[in-house]
Each structure stands twice: as C-alpha cells, then as structure tokens.
Design a protein around this motif. Structure first.
Motif, PDB file in Angstrom:
ATOM      1  N   VAL A  83      21.502  -6.897   3.925  1.00 15.05           N
ATOM      2  CA  VAL A  83      22.032  -5.772   3.324  1.00 15.05           C
ATOM      3  C   VAL A  83      21.262  -4.787   3.235  1.00 15.05           C
ATOM      4  O   VAL A  83      21.341  -3.364   3.524  1.00 15.05           O
ATOM      5  N   ARG A  84      19.704  -5.071   2.796  1.00 14.81           N
ATOM      6  CA  ARG A  84      19.024  -4.132   2.362  1.00 14.81           C
ATOM      7  C   ARG A  84      18.503  -3.298   3.809  1.00 14.81           C
ATOM      8  O   ARG A  84      18.180  -1.928   3.813  1.00 14.81           O
ATOM      9  N   VAL A  85      18.342  -3.841   4.955  1.00 16.66           N
ATOM     10  CA  VAL A  85      18.262  -3.384   6.148  1.00 16.66           C
ATOM     11  C   VAL A  85      19.070  -2.182   6.686  1.00 16.66           C
ATOM     12  O   VAL A  85      18.988  -1.049   6.948  1.00 16.66           O
ATOM     13  N   GLN A  86      20.536  -2.657   6.558  1.00 15.12           N
ATOM     14  CA  GLN A  86      21.317  -1.831   7.040  1.00 15.12           C
ATOM     15  C   GLN A  86      21.672  -0.585   5.883  1.00 15.12           C
ATOM     16  O   GLN A  86      21.778   0.456   6.077  1.00 15.12           O
ATOM     17  N   ALA A  87      21.131  -0.925   4.656  1.00 11.76           N
ATOM     18  CA  ALA A  87      21.213   0.462   3.608  1.00 11.76           C
ATOM     19  C   ALA A  87      20.031   1.315   3.852  1.00 11.76           C
ATOM     20  O   ALA A  87      20.305   2.650   3.646  1.00 11.76           O
ATOM     21  N   ALA A  88      18.954   0.760   4.434  1.00 15.18           N
ATOM     22  CA  ALA A  88      17.950   1.765   4.793  1.00 15.18           C
ATOM     23  C   ALA A  88      18.299   2.540   5.848  1.00 15.18           C
ATOM     24  O   ALA A  88      18.138   3.662   5.823  1.00 15.18           O
ATOM     25  N   ARG A  89      19.015   2.044   6.798  1.00 17.15           N
ATOM     26  CA  ARG A  89      19.243   2.879   8.251  1.00 17.15           C
ATOM     27  C   ARG A  89      20.405   3.724   7.640  1.00 17.15           C
ATOM     28  O   ARG A  89      20.456   4.899   8.227  1.00 17.15           O
ATOM     29  N   ARG A 101      11.009  -3.681   6.194  1.00 13.66           N
ATOM     30  CA  ARG A 101       9.960  -2.374   6.071  1.00 13.66           C
ATOM     31  C   ARG A 101      10.108  -1.395   7.282  1.00 13.66           C
ATOM     32  O   ARG A 101       9.882  -0.453   7.134  1.00 13.66           O
ATOM     33  N   TYR A 102      10.526  -2.103   8.466  1.00 15.04           N
ATOM     34  CA  TYR A 102      10.497  -1.464   9.753  1.00 15.04           C
ATOM     35  C   TYR A 102      11.723  -0.433   9.494  1.00 15.04           C
ATOM     36  O   TYR A 102      11.628   0.839   9.989  1.00 15.04           O
ATOM     37  N   ARG A 103      12.895  -0.934   9.346  1.00 20.70           N
ATOM     38  CA  ARG A 103      14.003   0.006   9.049  1.00 20.70           C
ATOM     39  C   ARG A 103      13.647   1.212   8.048  1.00 20.70           C
ATOM     40  O   ARG A 103      14.064   2.354   8.271  1.00 20.70           O
ATOM     41  N   ALA A 104      13.011   0.855   7.095  1.00 20.01           N
ATOM     42  CA  ALA A 104      12.927   1.821   5.897  1.00 20.01           C
ATOM     43  C   ALA A 104      11.887   2.774   6.441  1.00 20.01           C
ATOM     44  O   ALA A 104      11.930   4.139   5.937  1.00 20.01           O
ATOM     45  N   ALA A 105      10.878   2.441   7.258  1.00 20.88           N
ATOM     46  CA  ALA A 105      10.030   3.372   7.792  1.00 20.88           C
ATOM     47  C   ALA A 105      10.754   4.384   8.784  1.00 20.88           C
ATOM     48  O   ALA A 105      10.277   5.558   8.746  1.00 20.88           O
ATOM     49  N   GLN A 106      11.422   3.769   9.619  1.00 19.07           N
ATOM     50  CA  GLN A 106      12.034   4.786  10.402  1.00 19.07           C
ATOM     51  C   GLN A 106      13.266   5.625   9.691  1.00 19.07           C
ATOM     52  O   GLN A 106      13.192   6.869   9.989  1.00 19.07           O
ATOM     53  N   LEU A 131       0.430   5.300  -0.271  1.00 21.49           N
ATOM     54  CA  LEU A 131       0.502   3.837  -0.385  1.00 21.49           C
ATOM     55  C   LEU A 131      -0.680   3.200  -0.614  1.00 21.49           C
ATOM     56  O   LEU A 131      -1.602   3.456  -0.146  1.00 21.49           O
ATOM     57  N   THR A 132      -0.338   2.057  -1.360  1.00 24.08           N
ATOM     58  CA  THR A 132      -1.428   1.091  -1.531  1.00 24.08           C
ATOM     59  C   THR A 132      -1.073  -0.423  -1.167  1.00 24.08           C
ATOM     60  O   THR A 132      -2.131  -0.970  -0.953  1.00 24.08           O
ATOM     61  N   ASP A 133      -0.029  -0.679  -0.492  1.00 26.87           N
ATOM     62  CA  ASP A 133       0.184  -2.021   0.044  1.00 26.87           C
ATOM     63  C   ASP A 133      -0.185  -1.727   1.462  1.00 26.87           C
ATOM     64  O   ASP A 133       0.314  -1.148   2.154  1.00 26.87           O
ATOM     65  N   ARG A 134      -0.824  -2.903   1.927  1.00 30.02           N
ATOM     66  CA  ARG A 134      -1.404  -2.845   3.328  1.00 30.02           C
ATOM     67  C   ARG A 134      -0.466  -2.847   4.304  1.00 30.02           C
ATOM     68  O   ARG A 134      -0.423  -2.350   5.370  1.00 30.02           O
ATOM     69  N   PHE A 135       0.672  -3.917   4.105  1.00 26.74           N
ATOM     70  CA  PHE A 135       1.872  -4.171   5.001  1.00 26.74           C
ATOM     71  C   PHE A 135       2.773  -2.561   5.112  1.00 26.74           C
ATOM     72  O   PHE A 135       3.162  -2.508   5.921  1.00 26.74           O
ATOM     73  N   ALA A 136       2.955  -2.171   3.914  1.00 33.39           N
ATOM     74  CA  ALA A 136       3.642  -0.671   3.784  1.00 33.39           C
ATOM     75  C   ALA A 136       2.902   0.235   4.716  1.00 33.39           C
ATOM     76  O   ALA A 136       3.689   0.820   5.528  1.00 33.39           O
ATOM     77  N   LEU A 137       1.695   0.267   4.602  1.00 33.14           N
ATOM     78  CA  LEU A 137       0.822   1.200   5.264  1.00 33.14           C
ATOM     79  C   LEU A 137       0.939   0.856   6.934  1.00 33.14           C
ATOM     80  O   LEU A 137       1.129   1.854   7.727  1.00 33.14           O
ATOM     81  N   ASP A 138       0.607  -0.273   7.105  1.00 28.33           N
ATOM     82  CA  ASP A 138       0.869  -0.866   8.540  1.00 28.33           C
ATOM     83  C   ASP A 138       2.064  -0.310   9.175  1.00 28.33           C
ATOM     84  O   ASP A 138       2.064   0.321  10.269  1.00 28.33           O
ATOM     85  N   MET A 139       3.223  -0.678   8.392  1.00 26.42           N
ATOM     86  CA  MET A 139       4.319  -0.385   8.980  1.00 26.42           C
ATOM     87  C   MET A 139       4.865   1.123   9.216  1.00 26.42           C
ATOM     88  O   MET A 139       5.297   1.566  10.108  1.00 26.42           O
ATOM     89  N   LEU A 140       4.259   2.001   8.387  1.00 29.43           N
ATOM     90  CA  LEU A 140       4.717   3.491   8.581  1.00 29.43           C
ATOM     91  C   LEU A 140       3.854   3.695   9.631  1.00 29.43           C
ATOM     92  O   LEU A 140       4.071   4.789  10.532  1.00 29.43           O
ATOM     93  N   ASP A 141       2.492   3.428   9.720  1.00 28.02           N
ATOM     94  CA  ASP A 141       1.903   3.927  10.711  1.00 28.02           C
ATOM     95  C   ASP A 141       2.270   3.478  12.241  1.00 28.02           C
ATOM     96  O   ASP A 141       2.208   4.352  13.007  1.00 28.02           O
TER      97      ASP A 141
END
Length: 345
Positions: free
Chosen positions: A270-276, A302-307, A327-337
């Motif tokens: 649900v969170r995936v589709q909400a982000a999209r 994370r991927y759909r939120a970045a998109q 961003l301070t979270d490494r996973f969040a930073l990697d995904m946005l990059d």
C-alpha cells in the motif's frame, strides 16, 4: 479340418473388409482434398474479383458492383473484414456503404442467427464494423455465453454499435466475468471509455470487496479518472488488495487526502502505491512525506518514493538537491542518488 477352414474364411473376410475400409478412407481423403482445393480456388477467384472494387471504394470512388454470388459470400466477408481492420474514418465508411449496397448487413444477421460457430464469429465482426443497430438484440444474448471468443467478439460489436448503451450493459458483465482477460476487456471498452467511467463511478460503492479490485483494474487499464467520492470507499477498505487497486487508479487530485493518509499504512505494498499516487497528484508540501518514505525498511517503497519525488509537480532539481543534502540515512541517500542517476541517463 472344418475348424481350420472356418479360420481361413474368417481371416479372408477380415482382410477383405479391412481393405475395403482402407480404400473408402483413402477415397474420402481424396474427396476432402479435392473439395478443399475447390474452395481455395473459389476463394482466390472471389478475392481477385472483389479486392479491386473494394480498393476503389477505399480511395473514394463509387465502383459498379456486381451481384455477390452465394459461393463468394464467405471469401468476400473475410476480405472485407480484413480491410476494415486497418482502416479508419472515411475509408472505413466507404467500405460500409459497399457492404450495405450488397446486402451484407442482412446476410451477417442471418449468419449470426443460424450459422456455424466460425460463421457467427465472422458475422459479429462484420456487424460491429457496420455499426448495425438492427443486430443489437441478436448480439446481446451472445455476450453471456460460455464461448469466450464468440462472446468477446459480440461485446466488441455492441460497443461499436452504441458505446453509451453498451457501457451501461457491459461494464457490470466485465466486472463479473473473471475469465475474460483484462487486456481484451480494455481493448473492447476503449471506444466507450468515457461512458464506462461514469458507470464504474456508480457501480463501485455497490460492489463487494471481492469484485472491487477487478472494477478498479478496468478503470486503470482505460486510464479514466474516477471521482474521489467513488474511490473513497475502496481507499478506506480494510483489504490491502482493494486499497492497492484503488491507489493504482488515482489520477485526479480530489483523492489526495486519502492518499496522504495511506503513506503510513502498515502494508508495504500500500505504501508503494501511495508513493506512486503522490508522484502523480501530489503537491509541493508532499515532498516531506515522500522524503520520510526514503527511509522505509522496504526497498520498493524507498524506490517509488524517490521516483515520486523526482516526478512531483513544482519540485525543481535544486529542490531535490536540497532534499538530498538533508538526508542522514545512508539507504535513503543511496536510493535518491540511484533515481537521479536514472534520470540523467
């Protein structure tokens, strides 16, 4: 001696009968091949006769039409339907005029009523191209039969004949019949997308949770906007499958408050589709919600939120760089990059 003679007699008669049956079978095969060759010659002759005349009609001429002989009817209908499948506008209507001058509409209605299965399929196809209103009552019963190919062809013809009436009648059928592939359903209803959207908007609040996902997938396949009021019940359902299907169909901003609430849903799909959905209809203020999702435990969220951040209206590249810097979270930073790198490719 007597028993031996009886055995020989039986063997002789058995051999004779087997030989006769073999000869009869061979004769029947020859007859079938001769009949097939004859049908092929007749079909080729009919095509050679009628193709130039139909081509004249396609380019806007009014050809002098001979009588359509009985042996030419099926080859002519196959040729005519084949040409219609690649035409639009005036050229298609020119072929329709030729067909009506030859009485093809009456012939097709007769075939639909009394023909074999392949003839009924062809007749339904022809009547759909002709938009023959007189065939409506004949086509309706075919919509509910178990033969998927014949029923779907009849449904397609009904939509061609009267899109509005067909939407009212067929949309509940398409929701009910799980055996009809969604791709076929969408292809058939495409010409009646507007009326279908209105029917679905009325229908959704009345459907059970078992039927809701298919109805919502039909709307998504047709890319038709459903009003927030029609989607509200599905977006607030306790069933994640229903909520996911509803979110996939959100393309209008009047559902944005429900979408924002679902960003924090316990089910990651649900969170995936909400982000999209926020990526499609969100506002600038939704960047904070999507940024929070960049730290979600699930990779796809994370991927759909970045998109969605990249697609969010009124959010510039400079704004995205500002989000990145925060961003301070490494996973969040990697995904946005990763998503920003995909955009640059």
């Amino acid at each position: 001696m007597g028993a031996s003679t009886s055995f020989v007699t039986v063997a002789v008669w058995t051999g004779t009968i087997a030989l006769v049956l073999t000869l009869l079978l061979a004769l029947q095969i020859v007859q079938l091949r001769v009949a097939l060759r004859r049908r092929e010659r007749l079909a080729a002759g009919a095509v050679a006769k009628w193709r130039p005349l139909l081509n004249q009609a396609i380019v806007g001429e009014e050809p002098a039409l001979p009588q359509l002989a009985a042996r030419e009817r099926l080859p002519f209908l196959h040729l005519w339907a084949h040409l219609q499948g690649s035409l639009r506008g005036d050229a298609a209507e020119s072929l329709n005029r030729v067909a009506r001058r030859l009485g093809v509409d009456t012939l097709a209605r007769t075939m639909l009523a009394r023909g074999a299965r392949d003839e009924r399929l062809l007749a339904a196809l022809v009547l759909g191209h002709l938009r023959d209103r007189a065939a409506w009552d004949q086509l309706l019963p075919l919509a509910r039969i178990g033969d998927s190919a014949l029923s779907l062809t009849a449904l397609w013809a009904l939509v061609r004949v009267d899109p509005q009436a067909a939407a009212d009648y067929l949309t509940p059928l398409f929701v009910e019949r799980e055996d009809w592939a969604l791709s076929h359903v969408a292809g058939i209803l495409q010409q009646a997308a507007g009326p279908v959207a209105l029917v679905l908007a009325r229908l959704l609040p009345q459907l059970s949770e078992e039927r809701l996902p298919r109805a919502l997938r039909i709307a998504e396949s047709l890319r038709v906007p459903l009003p927030g009021g029609a989607l509200a019940g599905a977006l607030r359902s306790n069933s994640p499958a229903v909520v996911v299907a509803a979110l996939r169909g959100v393309i209008a901003p009047d559902s944005i408050e429900d979408v924002r609430r679902l960003v924090a849903h316990e089910d990651w799909q649900v969170r995936v589709q909400a982000a999209r959905a926020l990526g499609r209809i969100g506002e600038r203020e939704d960047a904070a919600r999507l940024t929070a999702l960049l730290a979600d435990p699930q990779w796809w969220v994370r991927y759909r939120a970045a998109q969605a951040l990249r697609e969010l209206p009124l959010l510039s590249r400079a704004d995205l760089e500002e989000v990145r810097a925060s961003l301070t979270d490494r996973f969040a930073l990697d995904m946005l990059d990763q998503v920003l790198a995909e955009e640059a490719e």
